[in-house]
Motif scaffolding. Structure first.
Motif, PDB file in Angstrom:
ATOM      1  N   TYR A 179       0.834  -1.201   0.000  1.00 53.04           N
ATOM      2  CA  TYR A 179       0.000   0.000   0.000  1.00 53.04           C
ATOM      3  C   TYR A 179       0.872   1.256   0.000  1.00 53.04           C
ATOM      4  CZ  TYR A 179      -3.863  -3.114   1.185  1.00 53.04           C
ATOM      5  OH  TYR A 179      -4.805  -4.114   1.174  1.00 53.04           O
TER       6      TYR A 179
ATOM      7  N   GLY B 102       5.913  -0.572  -8.253  1.00 55.08           N
ATOM      8  CA  GLY B 102       5.678   0.790  -8.706  1.00 55.08           C
ATOM      9  C   GLY B 102       6.917   1.501  -9.198  1.00 55.08           C
TER      10      GLY B 102
ATOM     11  N   GLU C 222       2.125   1.852  -3.414  1.00 53.76           N
ATOM     12  CA  GLU C 222       1.033   2.362  -4.244  1.00 53.76           C
ATOM     13  C   GLU C 222       0.774   3.837  -3.941  1.00 53.76           C
ATOM     14  OE1 GLU C 222      -1.979   2.057  -7.160  1.00 53.76           O
ATOM     15  OE2 GLU C 222      -0.226   0.841  -6.668  1.00 53.76           O
TER      16      GLU C 222
ATOM     17  N   ARG D   8      -3.389   0.339 -11.049  1.00 54.41           N
ATOM     18  CA  ARG D   8      -2.781   1.647 -10.840  1.00 54.41           C
ATOM     19  C   ARG D   8      -3.357   2.685 -11.790  1.00 54.41           C
ATOM     20  NH1 ARG D   8       2.411  -1.092  -9.615  1.00 54.41           N
ATOM     21  NH2 ARG D   8       2.535  -1.031  -7.356  1.00 54.41           N
TER      22      ARG D   8
ATOM     23  N   SER E 221       3.446   5.866  -5.608  1.00 54.22           N
ATOM     24  CA  SER E 221       3.268   5.881  -7.058  1.00 54.22           C
ATOM     25  C   SER E 221       2.158   6.855  -7.452  1.00 54.22           C
ATOM     26  CB  SER E 221       2.948   4.468  -7.558  1.00 54.22           C
ATOM     27  OG  SER E 221       2.693   4.470  -8.945  1.00 54.22           O
TER      28      SER E 221
END
Length: 301
Positions: free
Chosen positions: A67, A138, A70, A272, A73
């Protein structure tokens, strides 16, 4: 929760310790410690076990890590949203098999740069396994691979090209039908073990019943080609990487029927956010895919 704290957490995981993360981020170690403590307070859980000088992720830390990657990113991509969507700004990070990076992507990237002059491009070469890890973490927006295409739950896969393979031989080698003659006279030059089409080559050699006794290995396609050209050995490579050398009579390419389909394909993360930078590239890639397919249909490749 502050993004700088998340960034510090990811750095500690990546570099394996507080002091190394501090060095990479140009922080004092006390700053790193404070960031992690604040983040743990925000999440109401411990993220690391401190065992002497060792720092290990707790179970909660393992759960939080994807997480955190993410979040970083998305934060990075959000900063790249342009005021004018017709002219994306930011960075496009591509990881690719070496063969595709050298022989297929440059022309595509030239077209992309002409349309997106403000975008910075990072192109890294990697094995298929490394490329998948970079996408999951990422660290890359899109990956280009070559091999037996696979379906991944978290990725979108786009098939680009059916790659043809063949024996790559010294130009003065006497043509013959039996591949065992190649291997009696020359040693076999392998690509590295994690190359996307290494498994196909191994299977083909086993099926032919002439597994080489004399062999060596290189991670560089250019080294393999130069070795063949100077008579050091023979190899099996995609036609695209030796096309120019074959046309210039620097080596001989003898096509083979591969035991399974080997393709070039692109993958990117399904979940994503697709930034304007990546979206523009995907649109151009779809156009280029049609051109490549046309080349195959008309035998131009």
């Amino acid at each position: 929760m502050e993004m700088r704290h998340v960034k510090t957490f990811c750095a500690v995981v990546k570099y394996g310790g507080f002091s190394k993360a501090a060095c990479a981020l140009d922080y004092a170690q006390s700053t790193v410690t404070a960031h992690i403590k604040t983040l743990e307070n925000d999440l109401h859980t411990s993220l690391f076990d401190r065992l002497g000088k060792k720092v290990l992720l707790t179970k909660a830390g393992h759960h939080f890590h994807p997480y955190a990657l993410e979040l970083l990113s998305i934060y990075k991509k959000a900063q790249e949203i342009p005021q004018d969507s017709n002219y994306p700004e930011g960075t496009l990070t591509i990881t690719s098999n070496e063969s595709l990076a050298v022989y297929r992507l440059p022309h595509l990237l030239q077209k992309y740069k002409q349309k997106n002059a403000k975008v910075n491009i990072i192109l890294e070469t990697a094995t298929n396994e490394q490329a998948l890890r970079k996408l999951r973490d990422g660290e890359a927006d899109i990956a280009f691979l070559i091999g037996e295409p696979m379906e991944y739950e978290e990725f979108i896969t786009t098939i680009l090209f059916d790659e043809s393979f063949g024996w790559v031989l010294p130009i003065d080698f006497t043509p013959c039908e039996n591949s065992s003659n190649f291997l009696r006279e020359y040693q076999f030059i392998y690509t590295e073990e994690w190359c996307g089409y290494r498994a196909m080559v191994d299977r083909y050699l086993r099926m032919s019943g002439h597994f080489p006794d004399k062999k060596f290995e290189s991670s560089s396609i250019e080294v393999i080609k130069q070795s063949v050209m100077c008579g050091l050995g023979v190899a099996i490579l995609p036609y695209i990487v030796v096309k120019e050398n074959s046309n210039n009579n620097q080596l001989t390419f003898k096509p083979i029927e591969a035991p399974q389909f080997i393709k070039s394909y692109a993958i990117y993360h399904k979940l994503r956010w697709v930034s304007p930078v990546l979206q523009s590239f995907l649109l151009l890639l779809e156009e280029q895919k049609c051109l490549w397919m046309d080349e195959q249909v008309h035998g131009k490749e």
